[in-house]
Design a protein around this motif. Structure first.
Motif, PDB file in Angstrom:
ATOM      1  N   HIS A 143       2.970  72.291 -16.171  1.00  0.00           N
ATOM      2  CA  HIS A 143       3.808  71.306 -16.730  1.00  0.00           C
ATOM      3  C   HIS A 143       5.158  71.356 -15.958  1.00  0.00           C
ATOM      4  CE1 HIS A 143       6.293  70.226 -20.514  1.00  0.00           C
ATOM      5  NE2 HIS A 143       6.475  69.430 -19.690  1.00  0.00           N
ATOM      6  N   TYR A 144       5.431  70.119 -15.046  1.00  0.00           N
ATOM      7  CA  TYR A 144       6.697  70.167 -14.379  1.00  0.00           C
ATOM      8  C   TYR A 144       7.573  68.871 -14.896  1.00  0.00           C
ATOM      9  CZ  TYR A 144       3.560  72.288 -10.562  1.00  0.00           C
ATOM     10  OH  TYR A 144       2.617  72.859  -9.778  1.00  0.00           O
ATOM     11  N   LEU A 145       8.736  69.043 -14.049  1.00  0.00           N
ATOM     12  CA  LEU A 145       9.758  68.243 -14.354  1.00  0.00           C
ATOM     13  C   LEU A 145       9.845  67.049 -13.267  1.00  0.00           C
ATOM     14  CD1 LEU A 145      12.158  66.971 -15.929  1.00  0.00           C
ATOM     15  CD2 LEU A 145      13.836  68.489 -14.583  1.00  0.00           C
ATOM     16  N   TYR A 196      17.026  62.760 -27.588  1.00  0.00           N
ATOM     17  CA  TYR A 196      16.341  61.483 -27.716  1.00  0.00           C
ATOM     18  C   TYR A 196      15.688  61.394 -29.206  1.00  0.00           C
ATOM     19  CZ  TYR A 196      17.181  59.638 -23.055  1.00  0.00           C
ATOM     20  OH  TYR A 196      17.534  59.234 -22.046  1.00  0.00           O
ATOM     21  N   SER A 197      15.184  62.585 -29.598  1.00  0.00           N
ATOM     22  CA  SER A 197      14.605  62.499 -30.965  1.00  0.00           C
ATOM     23  C   SER A 197      15.488  62.102 -32.126  1.00  0.00           C
ATOM     24  CB  SER A 197      13.906  64.185 -31.215  1.00  0.00           C
ATOM     25  OG  SER A 197      13.053  63.632 -32.333  1.00  0.00           O
ATOM     26  N   LYS A 198      16.703  62.620 -32.076  1.00  0.00           N
ATOM     27  CA  LYS A 198      17.675  62.502 -33.010  1.00  0.00           C
ATOM     28  C   LYS A 198      17.940  61.019 -33.065  1.00  0.00           C
ATOM     29  CE  LYS A 198      22.384  63.822 -33.820  1.00  0.00           C
ATOM     30  NZ  LYS A 198      23.642  64.423 -33.285  1.00  0.00           N
ATOM     31  N   TYR A 199      17.915  60.254 -32.020  1.00  0.00           N
ATOM     32  CA  TYR A 199      18.287  58.755 -31.813  1.00  0.00           C
ATOM     33  C   TYR A 199      17.288  58.099 -32.046  1.00  0.00           C
ATOM     34  CZ  TYR A 199      22.966  60.412 -31.524  1.00  0.00           C
ATOM     35  OH  TYR A 199      24.321  61.146 -31.978  1.00  0.00           O
ATOM     36  N   GLY A 200      15.978  58.572 -32.362  1.00  0.00           N
ATOM     37  CA  GLY A 200      14.724  57.597 -32.308  1.00  0.00           C
ATOM     38  C   GLY A 200      14.099  57.187 -30.951  1.00  0.00           C
ATOM     39  N   ASN A 201      14.292  58.145 -30.154  1.00  0.00           N
ATOM     40  CA  ASN A 201      13.843  57.702 -28.738  1.00  0.00           C
ATOM     41  C   ASN A 201      12.990  58.823 -27.957  1.00  0.00           C
ATOM     42  OD1 ASN A 201      13.592  56.230 -26.232  1.00  0.00           O
ATOM     43  ND2 ASN A 201      15.815  55.541 -26.116  1.00  0.00           N
ATOM     44  N   THR A 202      12.382  58.748 -26.997  1.00  0.00           N
ATOM     45  CA  THR A 202      11.785  59.562 -26.338  1.00  0.00           C
ATOM     46  C   THR A 202      12.039  59.602 -24.858  1.00  0.00           C
ATOM     47  OG1 THR A 202       9.603  60.882 -26.184  1.00  0.00           O
ATOM     48  CG2 THR A 202       9.600  58.133 -26.091  1.00  0.00           C
ATOM     49  N   LEU A 203      11.705  60.949 -24.308  1.00  0.00           N
ATOM     50  CA  LEU A 203      11.514  60.888 -22.781  1.00  0.00           C
ATOM     51  C   LEU A 203       9.912  60.482 -22.661  1.00  0.00           C
ATOM     52  CD1 LEU A 203      13.075  64.481 -22.228  1.00  0.00           C
ATOM     53  CD2 LEU A 203      14.149  62.188 -21.865  1.00  0.00           C
ATOM     54  N   THR A 245       7.265  65.764 -17.751  1.00  0.00           N
ATOM     55  CA  THR A 245       8.323  65.196 -18.389  1.00  0.00           C
ATOM     56  C   THR A 245       9.184  64.662 -17.396  1.00  0.00           C
ATOM     57  OG1 THR A 245       8.430  67.120 -19.985  1.00  0.00           O
ATOM     58  CG2 THR A 245      10.261  65.819 -19.885  1.00  0.00           C
ATOM     59  N   LEU A 246       9.374  63.274 -17.479  1.00  0.00           N
ATOM     60  CA  LEU A 246      10.147  62.462 -16.878  1.00  0.00           C
ATOM     61  C   LEU A 246      11.623  62.114 -17.363  1.00  0.00           C
ATOM     62  CD1 LEU A 246       7.494  59.725 -15.970  1.00  0.00           C
ATOM     63  CD2 LEU A 246       7.953  61.664 -14.666  1.00  0.00           C
ATOM     64  N   THR A 247      12.504  62.002 -16.495  1.00  0.00           N
ATOM     65  CA  THR A 247      13.835  61.626 -16.566  1.00  0.00           C
ATOM     66  C   THR A 247      14.083  60.248 -16.447  1.00  0.00           C
ATOM     67  OG1 THR A 247      14.854  62.360 -14.514  1.00  0.00           O
ATOM     68  CG2 THR A 247      14.800  63.877 -16.505  1.00  0.00           C
ATOM     69  N   LYS A 248      12.929  59.435 -16.010  1.00  0.00           N
ATOM     70  CA  LYS A 248      12.985  58.097 -15.388  1.00  0.00           C
ATOM     71  C   LYS A 248      11.704  57.477 -16.357  1.00  0.00           C
ATOM     72  CE  LYS A 248      10.115  59.655 -11.666  1.00  0.00           C
ATOM     73  NZ  LYS A 248      10.177  59.857 -10.428  1.00  0.00           N
ATOM     74  N   GLU A 249      11.356  56.026 -16.089  1.00  0.00           N
ATOM     75  CA  GLU A 249      10.257  55.594 -16.687  1.00  0.00           C
ATOM     76  C   GLU A 249       8.992  55.835 -15.983  1.00  0.00           C
ATOM     77  OE1 GLU A 249       9.144  50.921 -18.088  1.00  0.00           O
ATOM     78  OE2 GLU A 249      10.581  51.313 -16.225  1.00  0.00           O
ATOM     79  N   GLY A 250       7.910  56.179 -16.893  1.00  0.00           N
ATOM     80  CA  GLY A 250       6.583  56.585 -16.580  1.00  0.00           C
ATOM     81  C   GLY A 250       5.764  55.235 -16.106  1.00  0.00           C
ATOM     82  N   ALA A 251       4.592  55.640 -15.492  1.00  0.00           N
ATOM     83  CA  ALA A 251       3.567  54.612 -15.110  1.00  0.00           C
ATOM     84  C   ALA A 251       2.566  54.057 -16.293  1.00  0.00           C
ATOM     85  CB  ALA A 251       2.886  54.993 -13.981  1.00  0.00           C
TER      86      ALA A 251
END
Length: 184
Positions: free
Chosen positions: A56-58, A102-109, A138-144
């Motif tokens: 499990h990487y970043l 992100y979870s607190k505001y109804g969003n996700t990584l 886990t991504l800090t950008k949009e995934g494929a």
């Protein structure tokens, strides 16, 4: 005369699961942005034969190992992993904090997988029938793969949630039982 103090308490896990996340790392039966479609069952073999080698990487950076996979499985529509983030290292603590935010505001990584196609469908080469999975990130950008998301975040224990500690102590005080020596 001596008195003994005992309490009735509930069995509570205090932080033993802190840092565990359950995440959808890939979607099945959906065409991703790289024009691949993961067929149902395409991860079964790699999960059974290669699980101990999956990392499990970043952001797919093999220099930033943030967690240890605990379990992995396919659902009808997703490849799901439970991972224990290593909260002893800064990168994992940062990721955990971002999951909470992100979870607190109804969003996700979002998440992604590092894979190699082993078998493709002969009629539609976009469909991958078997993958070899090396890592998920886990991504800090949009995934494929659209729809990859955080499914579960373990609650904080009392070490980082003082209000929980106060609640537990209040419950203990409300349930105090004094036993006089020799009388039970």
């Amino acid at each position: 005369m001596y008195f003994y103090l005992s309490t009735k308490t509930k069995s509570i896990e205090l932080g033993s699961k802190e840092g565990e996340v359950t995440i959808a790392v890939n979607t099945l039966k959906v065409c991703d942005y790289q024009n691949d479609i993961s067929a149902s069952g395409s991860f079964v073999k790699t999960l059974s034969e290669n699980f101990k080698n999956i990392r499990h990487y970043l952001n797919h950076d093999s220099n930033i190992l943030i967690g240890c996979p605990i379990s992995g499985y396919e659902t009808d529509n997703e490849l799901v992993f439970k991972s224990a983030l290593c909260l002893d290292i800064e990168a994992a603590r940062d990721v955990y904090a971002l999951y909470k935010l992100y979870s607190k505001y109804g969003n996700t990584l979002q998440h992604s997988v590092g894979v190699e196609a082993v078998k493709r469908d002969t009629f539609d080469p976009r469909i991958v029938k078997e993958w070899k999975l090396y890592e998920f990130s886990t991504l800090t950008k949009e995934g494929a793969s659209p729809g990859t998301r955080l499914l579960e975040l373990k609650e904080l224990g009392i070490e980082s949630n003082p209000n929980k500690a106060v609640e537990i102590l209040k419950e203990m005080l409300n349930n105090l039982i004094f036993h006089q020596e020799g009388l039970y």
